[in-house]
Design a protein around this motif. Structure first.
Motif, PDB file in Angstrom:
ATOM      1  N   ASP A  72       0.778  -1.189  -0.184  1.00 16.14           N
ATOM      2  CA  ASP A  72       0.001   0.215  -0.019  1.00 16.14           C
ATOM      3  C   ASP A  72       0.795   1.058   0.110  1.00 16.14           C
ATOM      4  OD1 ASP A  72      -2.061  -1.812   0.066  1.00 16.14           O
ATOM      5  OD2 ASP A  72      -2.969  -1.110   2.200  1.00 16.14           O
ATOM      6  N   GLU A  73       2.184   1.130   0.562  1.00 17.31           N
ATOM      7  CA  GLU A  73       2.918   2.303   0.497  1.00 17.31           C
ATOM      8  C   GLU A  73       3.240   3.176  -0.650  1.00 17.31           C
ATOM      9  OE1 GLU A  73       6.860   2.922   3.697  1.00 17.31           O
ATOM     10  OE2 GLU A  73       6.722   1.266   2.346  1.00 17.31           O
ATOM     11  N   THR A  74       3.007   4.337  -0.499  1.00 20.89           N
ATOM     12  CA  THR A  74       3.322   5.431  -1.695  1.00 20.89           C
ATOM     13  C   THR A  74       4.659   5.768  -1.871  1.00 20.89           C
ATOM     14  OG1 THR A  74       0.979   6.346  -1.153  1.00 20.89           O
ATOM     15  CG2 THR A  74       2.460   7.483  -2.506  1.00 20.89           C
ATOM     16  N   GLY A  82       8.530  10.110   2.444  1.00 20.80           N
ATOM     17  CA  GLY A  82       8.024   9.150   1.783  1.00 20.80           C
ATOM     18  C   GLY A  82       9.060   8.029   1.530  1.00 20.80           C
ATOM     19  N   VAL A  83       8.699   6.960   0.750  1.00 23.29           N
ATOM     20  CA  VAL A  83       9.806   6.135   0.088  1.00 23.29           C
ATOM     21  C   VAL A  83      10.221   6.702  -1.236  1.00 23.29           C
ATOM     22  CG1 VAL A  83      10.441   3.625  -0.076  1.00 23.29           C
ATOM     23  CG2 VAL A  83       8.235   4.398   0.802  1.00 23.29           C
ATOM     24  N   TRP A  84      11.632   6.847  -1.106  1.00 25.57           N
ATOM     25  CA  TRP A  84      12.119   7.344  -2.326  1.00 25.57           C
ATOM     26  C   TRP A  84      12.414   6.325  -3.656  1.00 25.57           C
ATOM     27  CZ3 TRP A  84      16.790  10.855   0.044  1.00 25.57           C
ATOM     28  CH2 TRP A  84      16.097  11.955   0.775  1.00 25.57           C
ATOM     29  N   GLY A  85      12.168   6.949  -4.809  1.00 22.67           N
ATOM     30  CA  GLY A  85      12.526   6.011  -5.924  1.00 22.67           C
ATOM     31  C   GLY A  85      11.470   5.976  -7.061  1.00 22.67           C
ATOM     32  N   GLY A 301      21.284   6.385  -1.108  1.00 27.45           N
ATOM     33  CA  GLY A 301      20.030   5.919  -0.574  1.00 27.45           C
ATOM     34  C   GLY A 301      19.297   6.557   0.149  1.00 27.45           C
ATOM     35  N   GLY A 302      17.988   6.703  -0.365  1.00 26.58           N
ATOM     36  CA  GLY A 302      16.907   7.251   0.260  1.00 26.58           C
ATOM     37  C   GLY A 302      16.760   6.293   1.323  1.00 26.58           C
ATOM     38  N   GLN A 303      16.545   4.845   1.302  1.00 27.63           N
ATOM     39  CA  GLN A 303      16.513   3.895   2.414  1.00 27.63           C
ATOM     40  C   GLN A 303      17.522   3.276   3.022  1.00 27.63           C
ATOM     41  OE1 GLN A 303      13.617   1.124   0.400  1.00 27.63           O
ATOM     42  NE2 GLN A 303      13.495   2.865  -0.960  1.00 27.63           N
ATOM     43  N   GLY A 304      18.253   4.093   3.795  1.00 32.73           N
ATOM     44  CA  GLY A 304      19.481   3.326   4.096  1.00 32.73           C
ATOM     45  C   GLY A 304      20.921   3.792   3.858  1.00 32.73           C
ATOM     46  N   GLY A 305      20.918   4.884   3.275  1.00 32.98           N
ATOM     47  CA  GLY A 305      22.094   5.748   3.069  1.00 32.98           C
ATOM     48  C   GLY A 305      23.006   5.016   1.877  1.00 32.98           C
ATOM     49  N   CYS A 306      24.291   5.810   1.758  1.00 29.20           N
ATOM     50  CA  CYS A 306      25.131   5.532   0.682  1.00 29.20           C
ATOM     51  C   CYS A 306      25.897   4.480   1.234  1.00 29.20           C
ATOM     52  CB  CYS A 306      25.892   6.689   0.486  1.00 29.20           C
ATOM     53  SG  CYS A 306      25.625   7.391  -1.003  1.00 29.20           S
TER      54      CYS A 306
END
Ligand code: HEC
Ligand code: HEC
Length: 473
Positions: A72-74, A82-85, A301-306
């Motif tokens: 469901d996540e946008t 929000g979640v990047w990508g 990384g949006g989720q968790g860094g470089c």
């Protein structure tokens, strides 16, 4: 206790086997049993397609809940919260945008833009007549949305319909409609006659784990049996991107994806625009320079860094795993039977009309299931997962894997009686053209023509019994 269970399972499989031998695989009646076996929801209504298998371990239960959230996540464009990508070009920002309540998308109405689970796949016929499932400028799917002010959309499309009238021998008539797509707002050049346009509707996503767990062997045996019935069902062979092997395809309207994990990765890439280890490159055809240049959230990384120079996908493997578990554990709704006698007659007529040769009532899971209890379990999806030539009226002329432009995978029929209520509209067949089960049957051609003819020649009340039966599954 365990031994007893094994003995029971053995006897169960034996009975199943004997019934196959007696009346031929594909013709056995299922009586009034629930379609999903142990994976059957206890209630119906609006949430019927969202209920988990109750036998999940605590660990799998957690993964299911996480997978649900992530379905469901946008997705957003960095640096929005929000979640990047997302994107740069995309069709929707989350899975649920196209599979509402895990159901089929609502079919597009006349004049409406084609979106929200109605998508346009593209193909291309080169000068030598060789057809590929992607257009050189637009790729394999037309993206009608993009990162605002930064990247142009590819284009969009509207739908209208062409109507014909079908008349039964008993003079009842039915209006049949077929979609006419007009593409517009194209930003990378016109689409000429060499372009193949194939509209698809997003199907409901229930009971898919069961279909994933059927052994290849069982599917090949069904194909062998069909040969003797004059049918040419065959599996699609597609590349499993994790092993780089050709394997049997099972998911999608042409069975172009081999398993739920890869199907999910494809959806992230083609529909949402997010990268995975399966698809590390952004979904930007060569000509689309601004799309290619926009920095990917994955790089830093949006989720968790470089992670230095290492590629880090926008969709982490854990997310694919959670969503896969979610899809595998979604129950099939309980049967809805108001008139058992007529439903049973419909079941028999369904077999007698040859429908059950392709819409195979019973399949059995193998051993690689989510939990032990689901191993070697019979269930009733009404599909063979095989490709069939369905005739010119349904052909899209766009190949996928080893499927040609006339072939489609037999879709499972379980749950379709609830789609209208859950999705707020019913669009059956690959492009959603059929607003009823009856219309869907009347479009059957090619290998299914003689079966359709048997249906057409039935009395009105017998046709209604078949429909009532399908609605109960
Ligand atoms: C833009 C709309 C759209 C989005 C977003 C989308 N899907 Fe789909 N989905 C479709 C369409 C259309 C199909 C049928 C594809 C085909 O075969 O042509 C499909 C097919 C599927 C199937 C195969 C079902 C079957 O019966 O074989 C699964 C599973 C699935 N999608 C899961 C997902 C997941 C998980 C996500 C999110 C990561 C997602 N989808 C996002 C439109 C969408
Ligand atoms: C030769 C194999 C074959 C036979 C025989 C066959 N079907 Fe189908 N059926 C298919 C395929 C393949 C599709 C999908 C076609 C498409 O999407 O364009 C389909 C689609 C359907 C659908 C729509 C399902 C959905 O999810 O949109 C229904 C309902 C259906 N069939 C019912 C029947 C009935 C009833 C009969 C017997 C009168 C029958 N079929 C005979 C192969 C078959």
């Amino acid at each position: 206790m365990k031994v007893q269970k094994q003995v029971f399972k053995f006897l169960f499989r034996l009975t199943l086997f004997i019934s196959f031998v007696q009346i031929g695989y594909g013709n056995q009646s299922q009586g009034l049993n629930d379609s999903g076996g142990l994976l059957s929801a206890k209630q119906h209504g609006d949430l019927s397609f969202m209920l988990p298998y109750e036998g999940l371990t605590a660990k799998l239960g957690k993964r299911f809940v996480k997978g649900h959230e992530q379905f469901d996540e946008t997705w957003v464009l960095a640096p929005a919260p929000g979640v990047w990508g997302l994107g740069p070009t995309f069709n929707e920002a989350n899975c649920v945008g196209c599979h509402p309540k895990n159901s089929r998308a609502r079919p597009a109405k006349v004049g409406e833009e084609i979106e929200k689970g109605n998508v346009i796949k593209l193909g291309y016929r080169d000068g030598d007549g060789v057809v590929s499932p992607a257009h050189p400028w637009y790729g394999d799917q037309l993206q009608n949305r993009a990162a605002e002010n930064r990247v142009p959309i590819e284009g969009s499309a509207n739908i209208s319909y062409e109507y014909t009238q079908f008349i039964y021998p008993d003079n009842t008539s039915v209006a049949l409609k077929r979609p006419v797509i007009s593409v517009k707002n194209l930003n990378f050049g016109d689409l000429d006659d060499s372009t193949i346009v194939s509209m698809r509707i997003a199907p409901q996503v229930i009971g898919l784990g069961l279909l994933e767990w059927v052994s290849d062997q069982d599917l090949l045996e069904i194909a062998e049996r069909q040969k003797k019935q004059g049918l040419s069902g065959r599996p699609n062979y597609v590349v499993d991107l994790e092993t780089d092997r050709l394997v049997i395809g099972r998911f999608g309207w042409k069975a172009a994806q081999p398993n739920l994990k890869q199907q999910t990765a494809v959806a992230f890439h083609a529909d949402i625009g997010a990268t995975t280890f399966f698809f590390p490159e952004k979904n930007c055809p060569k000509i689309q320079a601004r799309c290619r240049e926009l920095p990917s959230a994955a790089k830093c990384g949006g989720q968790g860094g470089c992670t230095g120079n290492n590629f880090r996908p926008e969709v982490l493997p854990s997310r694919l795993k959670n969503i896969t578990t979610y899809l595998q554990a979604l129950n099939i709704p309980k049967r809805r039977i108001s008139n058992p006698e007529e439903t049973l007659q419909g079941d028999v007529l369904f077999s007698e009309s040859g429908c059950a040769s392709c819409h195979v009532p019973t399949l059995v899971t193998g051993v690689n299931t989510l939990t032990k209890e689901l191993r070697n379990m019979a269930f009733h999806p009404y599909t063979d997962l095989l490709l069939h030539d369905m005739g010119e009226q349904l052909a899209d002329h766009r190949p996928e894997g080893t499927a040609n432009g006339e072939e489609w995978r037999t879709p499972p029929l379980w749950g379709i009686g609830l789609v209208n209520e859950i999705s707020g509209g019913l669009g059956l067949l690959h492009d959603g053209r059929a607003a009823s089960i009856e219309e869907a049957i009347l479009w059957h051609g090619g290998e299914a023509l003689s079966s359709r003819q048997k249906f057409v020649n039935l009395s009105k009340s017998n046709r209604e019994r078949i429909i009532q039966f399908i609605n109960s599954l």
